[in-house]
Design a protein around this motif. Structure first.
Motif, PDB file in Angstrom:
ATOM      1  N   LEU A 212       0.683  -1.257  -0.035  1.00 27.21           N
ATOM      2  CA  LEU A 212      -0.162  -0.145   0.149  1.00 27.21           C
ATOM      3  C   LEU A 212       0.827   1.210   0.205  1.00 27.21           C
ATOM      4  O   LEU A 212       1.718   1.403   1.031  1.00 27.21           O
ATOM      5  CB  LEU A 212      -0.831  -0.148   1.238  1.00 27.21           C
ATOM      6  N   VAL A 213       0.645   2.019  -1.143  1.00 26.28           N
ATOM      7  CA  VAL A 213       1.629   3.154  -1.342  1.00 26.28           C
ATOM      8  C   VAL A 213       1.449   4.321  -0.509  1.00 26.28           C
ATOM      9  O   VAL A 213       2.159   5.136   0.002  1.00 26.28           O
ATOM     10  CB  VAL A 213       1.680   3.727  -2.551  1.00 26.28           C
ATOM     11  N   THR A 214       0.258   4.544  -0.018  1.00 22.84           N
ATOM     12  CA  THR A 214      -0.269   5.543   0.863  1.00 22.84           C
ATOM     13  C   THR A 214       0.184   5.584   2.459  1.00 22.84           C
ATOM     14  O   THR A 214       0.179   6.599   2.808  1.00 22.84           O
ATOM     15  CB  THR A 214      -1.550   5.960   0.836  1.00 22.84           C
ATOM     16  N   LEU A 215       0.619   4.369   2.988  1.00 21.61           N
ATOM     17  CA  LEU A 215       0.699   4.243   4.277  1.00 21.61           C
ATOM     18  C   LEU A 215       1.657   5.125   4.678  1.00 21.61           C
ATOM     19  O   LEU A 215       3.003   5.167   3.916  1.00 21.61           O
ATOM     20  CB  LEU A 215       0.945   2.820   4.427  1.00 21.61           C
ATOM     21  N   GLY A 216       1.605   5.818   5.937  1.00 22.33           N
ATOM     22  CA  GLY A 216       2.621   6.591   6.461  1.00 22.33           C
ATOM     23  C   GLY A 216       2.686   7.950   5.952  1.00 22.33           C
ATOM     24  O   GLY A 216       3.501   8.710   6.164  1.00 22.33           O
ATOM     25  N   GLN A 217       1.877   8.120   5.160  1.00 21.43           N
ATOM     26  CA  GLN A 217       1.524   9.642   4.506  1.00 21.43           C
ATOM     27  C   GLN A 217       0.286  10.533   4.746  1.00 21.43           C
ATOM     28  O   GLN A 217      -0.481   9.550   5.414  1.00 21.43           O
ATOM     29  CB  GLN A 217       1.686   9.427   2.981  1.00 21.43           C
ATOM     30  N   ARG A 218       0.551  11.770   4.612  1.00 19.91           N
ATOM     31  CA  ARG A 218      -0.798  12.365   5.012  1.00 19.91           C
ATOM     32  C   ARG A 218      -1.778  12.347   3.836  1.00 19.91           C
ATOM     33  O   ARG A 218      -1.285  12.551   2.469  1.00 19.91           O
ATOM     34  CB  ARG A 218      -0.323  13.873   4.957  1.00 19.91           C
ATOM     35  N   VAL A 219      -2.657  12.031   4.286  1.00 15.31           N
ATOM     36  CA  VAL A 219      -3.860  11.855   3.070  1.00 15.31           C
ATOM     37  C   VAL A 219      -5.196  12.567   3.405  1.00 15.31           C
ATOM     38  O   VAL A 219      -5.407  12.823   4.407  1.00 15.31           O
ATOM     39  CB  VAL A 219      -4.006  10.649   2.714  1.00 15.31           C
ATOM     40  N   ARG A 220      -5.999  12.735   2.182  1.00 11.71           N
ATOM     41  CA  ARG A 220      -7.381  13.256   2.500  1.00 11.71           C
ATOM     42  C   ARG A 220      -8.238  12.078   1.888  1.00 11.71           C
ATOM     43  O   ARG A 220      -7.852  11.237   0.887  1.00 11.71           O
ATOM     44  CB  ARG A 220      -7.721  14.333   1.529  1.00 11.71           C
ATOM     45  N   VAL A 221      -9.424  11.546   2.738  1.00 11.00           N
ATOM     46  CA  VAL A 221     -10.009  10.588   2.380  1.00 11.00           C
ATOM     47  C   VAL A 221     -11.330  11.364   2.068  1.00 11.00           C
ATOM     48  O   VAL A 221     -11.942  11.900   2.986  1.00 11.00           O
ATOM     49  CB  VAL A 221     -10.262   9.392   3.480  1.00 11.00           C
ATOM     50  N   THR A 222     -11.660  11.045   0.820  1.00 11.13           N
ATOM     51  CA  THR A 222     -13.115  11.598   0.443  1.00 11.13           C
ATOM     52  C   THR A 222     -14.224  10.463   0.516  1.00 11.13           C
ATOM     53  O   THR A 222     -14.169   9.579  -0.131  1.00 11.13           O
ATOM     54  CB  THR A 222     -13.269  12.160  -1.049  1.00 11.13           C
ATOM     55  N   GLU A 223     -15.493  10.767   1.138  1.00 15.85           N
ATOM     56  CA  GLU A 223     -16.313   9.689   1.195  1.00 15.85           C
ATOM     57  C   GLU A 223     -17.348   9.826   0.095  1.00 15.85           C
ATOM     58  O   GLU A 223     -17.284  11.130  -0.391  1.00 15.85           O
ATOM     59  CB  GLU A 223     -17.192   9.686   2.764  1.00 15.85           C
ATOM     60  N   SER A 224     -18.404   8.991  -0.130  1.00 14.90           N
ATOM     61  CA  SER A 224     -19.074   9.100  -1.380  1.00 14.90           C
ATOM     62  C   SER A 224     -20.065  10.293  -1.312  1.00 14.90           C
ATOM     63  O   SER A 224     -20.416  10.955  -2.427  1.00 14.90           O
ATOM     64  CB  SER A 224     -20.147   7.790  -1.307  1.00 14.90           C
ATOM     65  N   ALA A 256     -14.724   2.817   3.560  1.00 12.24           N
ATOM     66  CA  ALA A 256     -14.833   3.032   2.142  1.00 12.24           C
ATOM     67  C   ALA A 256     -14.336   4.621   1.740  1.00 12.24           C
ATOM     68  O   ALA A 256     -14.852   5.507   2.562  1.00 12.24           O
ATOM     69  CB  ALA A 256     -15.934   2.608   1.396  1.00 12.24           C
ATOM     70  N   GLY A 257     -13.846   4.865   0.742  1.00 10.67           N
ATOM     71  CA  GLY A 257     -13.618   6.318   0.339  1.00 10.67           C
ATOM     72  C   GLY A 257     -12.484   6.288  -0.834  1.00 10.67           C
ATOM     73  O   GLY A 257     -11.918   5.245  -1.168  1.00 10.67           O
ATOM     74  N   ASP A 258     -12.053   7.450  -1.268  1.00  6.97           N
ATOM     75  CA  ASP A 258     -11.173   7.842  -2.262  1.00  6.97           C
ATOM     76  C   ASP A 258     -10.056   8.415  -1.388  1.00  6.97           C
ATOM     77  O   ASP A 258     -10.319   9.529  -0.815  1.00  6.97           O
ATOM     78  CB  ASP A 258     -11.454   8.695  -3.269  1.00  6.97           C
ATOM     79  N   VAL A 259      -8.847   7.901  -1.676  1.00  6.55           N
ATOM     80  CA  VAL A 259      -7.516   8.728  -1.107  1.00  6.55           C
ATOM     81  C   VAL A 259      -6.836   9.388  -1.937  1.00  6.55           C
ATOM     82  O   VAL A 259      -6.366   9.080  -3.154  1.00  6.55           O
ATOM     83  CB  VAL A 259      -6.697   7.453  -0.378  1.00  6.55           C
ATOM     84  N   THR A 260      -6.481  10.692  -1.489  1.00 10.39           N
ATOM     85  CA  THR A 260      -5.402  11.514  -2.189  1.00 10.39           C
ATOM     86  C   THR A 260      -4.305  11.771  -1.523  1.00 10.39           C
ATOM     87  O   THR A 260      -4.604  12.187  -0.290  1.00 10.39           O
ATOM     88  CB  THR A 260      -6.034  12.857  -3.143  1.00 10.39           C
ATOM     89  N   LEU A 261      -3.195  11.971  -2.014  1.00  9.51           N
ATOM     90  CA  LEU A 261      -2.050  12.320  -0.987  1.00  9.51           C
ATOM     91  C   LEU A 261      -1.953  13.861  -0.872  1.00  9.51           C
ATOM     92  O   LEU A 261      -2.634  14.743  -1.673  1.00  9.51           O
ATOM     93  CB  LEU A 261      -0.484  12.204  -1.774  1.00  9.51           C
ATOM     94  N   ARG A 262      -1.753  14.426   0.435  1.00  8.84           N
ATOM     95  CA  ARG A 262      -1.833  15.891   0.858  1.00  8.84           C
ATOM     96  C   ARG A 262      -0.398  16.100   1.149  1.00  8.84           C
ATOM     97  O   ARG A 262       0.227  15.458   1.964  1.00  8.84           O
ATOM     98  CB  ARG A 262      -2.844  16.199   1.886  1.00  8.84           C
TER      99      ARG A 262
END
Ligand code: BT5
Length: 267
Positions: A212-224, A256-262
Motif C-alpha cells: 500500500l503506497v499511501t501508508l505513513g503519508q498524509r492523505v485526504r479520504v473523501t467519502e461518497s 470506504a472512500g477515495d484517497v489522495t495524497l496531501r
C-alpha cells in the motif's frame, strides 16, 4: 505478437485448482461484473471467470466509468463463494490485488504498488482498478464478484484527457508490448493461490499492506457524499479498513472512500 484471447487459450495449461475452472469469453459486453453477477445468480460455480475484449458500460465504484479501447486491456470478473463473514469481504480484494501485483511483476519486471482500497499502480500512476461487489444471503455472503480492469497494451493518449495525468499502462511503463494471455494466466494462478490461502485461514493482509503506497503519508479520504477527513494513513486493520490518525490524535477507521495524497502540513 498475436494477442487474441479465447476461452480455450485461457484454459490451456492453466493449472489452477479453482480460479477460471469455467471461462466465459466475449468480444464485447456491457460490464463483465454484470455478466458475472447474472451467472452467479443462476448458480455458476465458484471460480467462474468472465472476460471481455471490450466493455460498453465498464464500471468503477459509485457508478464511475471504466474506459478501455478494444484489445488494450484485461477486463475480467471472478465469481467467489467464500465462507467468510460479510465484514471480511475486503480479504477478497486483498487476495486478488496481491495476485494481480505478483502476476504483473513476474511477467513484466515492473514494481507494482496498491492504493487503498482498490487501485493498482506503477510509478504512482493508475494502471488498473478493482470492483468488488457482494450478494448477501441468509447465511452471509452468497457470492462475491471481483472485477479487475488492467491497462496492458493501452496507449495512454487513447484515454480521456482527464486521465492522462494519473493513468498509465503496463506496455508504456515497461517500453514493450505485453502478452495479455501469458499475463492473464500468471495472474489467475497467483489469485488462485492467494484465494486458497485466504479461505484456509491465511489472510493476504500482510502482503497487501506492504504494497500500500499511501501508508505513513498524509492523505485526504473523501467519502461518497463528498465529505472528507485528513490525517496520516497509519495502517489497515485485519478487515482492510483504513486507519487514519486525525490531527486531533483520534484514530479513525475508514471503511470506504477515495484517497489522495496531501502535502505535509497542508491546511
Ligand atoms: C475502479 O473504480 O478503479 C474499479 C475499476 C474496475 C473495472 C473492471 S473492468 C472489469 C470489471 N467490469 C466492470 O464493469 N468493472 C470491472 P474507481 O476506483 O471508482 O475508479 C474509477 C475511476 O478510474 C474513473 O472515474 C476514472 O477516473 C479512472 N479510470 C477510468 N478508466 C481508467 C483506466 N483505463 N485507467 C486508469 N484509470 C481509469
Amino acid at each position: 505478437m498475436t494477442d487474441e484471447l479465447s476461452a480455450a487459450r485461457i484454459a490451456k495449461g492453466l493449472g489452477t485448482r479453482l480460479v477460471a475452472r469455467q471461462v466465459v469469453y466475449q468480444e464485447e459486453t456491457g460490464s463483465t461484473n454484470d455478466d458475472a453477477r447474472s451467472l452467479a445468480q443462476s448458480g455458476a460455480p465458484e471460480g467462474t471467470l468472465v472476460l471481455a475484449d471490450h466493455q460498453s458500460r465498464g464500471r468503477g465504484r459509485l457508478n464511475r466509468s471504466w474506459t478501455a479501447p478494444p484489445g488494450s486491456s484485461l477486463l475480467m470478473s471472478l465469481v467467489f463463494r467464500p465462507d467468510l463473514p460479510p465484514a471480511a469481504v475486503q480479504g477478497l480484494t486483498m487476495a486478488c490485488g496481491v495476485g494481480v501485483a505478483e502476476g504483473v511483476e513476474a511477467q513484466t519486471g515492473l514494481t507494482v504498488g496498491l492504493k487503498w482500497p482498490n487501485d493498482i499502480l506503477v510509478d504512482g500512476l493508475k494502471v488498473g482498478g478493482m470492483l468488488t461487489e457482494i450478494s448477501l444471503g441468509a447465511r452471509g455472503i452468497d457470492f462475491a464478484i471481483v472485477g479487475i480492469g488492467l491497462n496492458v497494451n493501452l496507449h495512454p493518449g487513447d484515454l480521456p484527457d482527464d486521465l492522462l495525468v494519473k493513468a498509465n499502462s503496463l506496455s508504456a511503463a515497461c517500453g514493450r508490448p505485453v502478452s495479455r494471455l501469458a499475463l492473464l494466466q500468471e495472474i489467475l494462478r497467483r489469485i488462485d493461490a492467494r484465494y486458497q490461502a485466504l479461505v484456509g485461514g491465511h489472510s493476504p493482509h500482510r502482503a497487501w499492506q506492504q504494497r500500500l503506497v499511501t501508508l505513513g503519508q498524509r492523505v485526504r479520504v473523501t467519502e461518497s457524499g463528498g465529505a472528507f477527513k485528513e490525517g496520516i494513513a497509519e495502517g489497515v486493520d485485519a478487515n482492510g479498513a483504513l486507519l487514519l490518525r486525525l490531527d486531533s490524535g483520534e484514530l479513525c477507521t475508514v471503511l470506504a472512500g477515495d484517497v489522495t495524497l496531501r502535502p505535509s502540513g497542508f491546511a
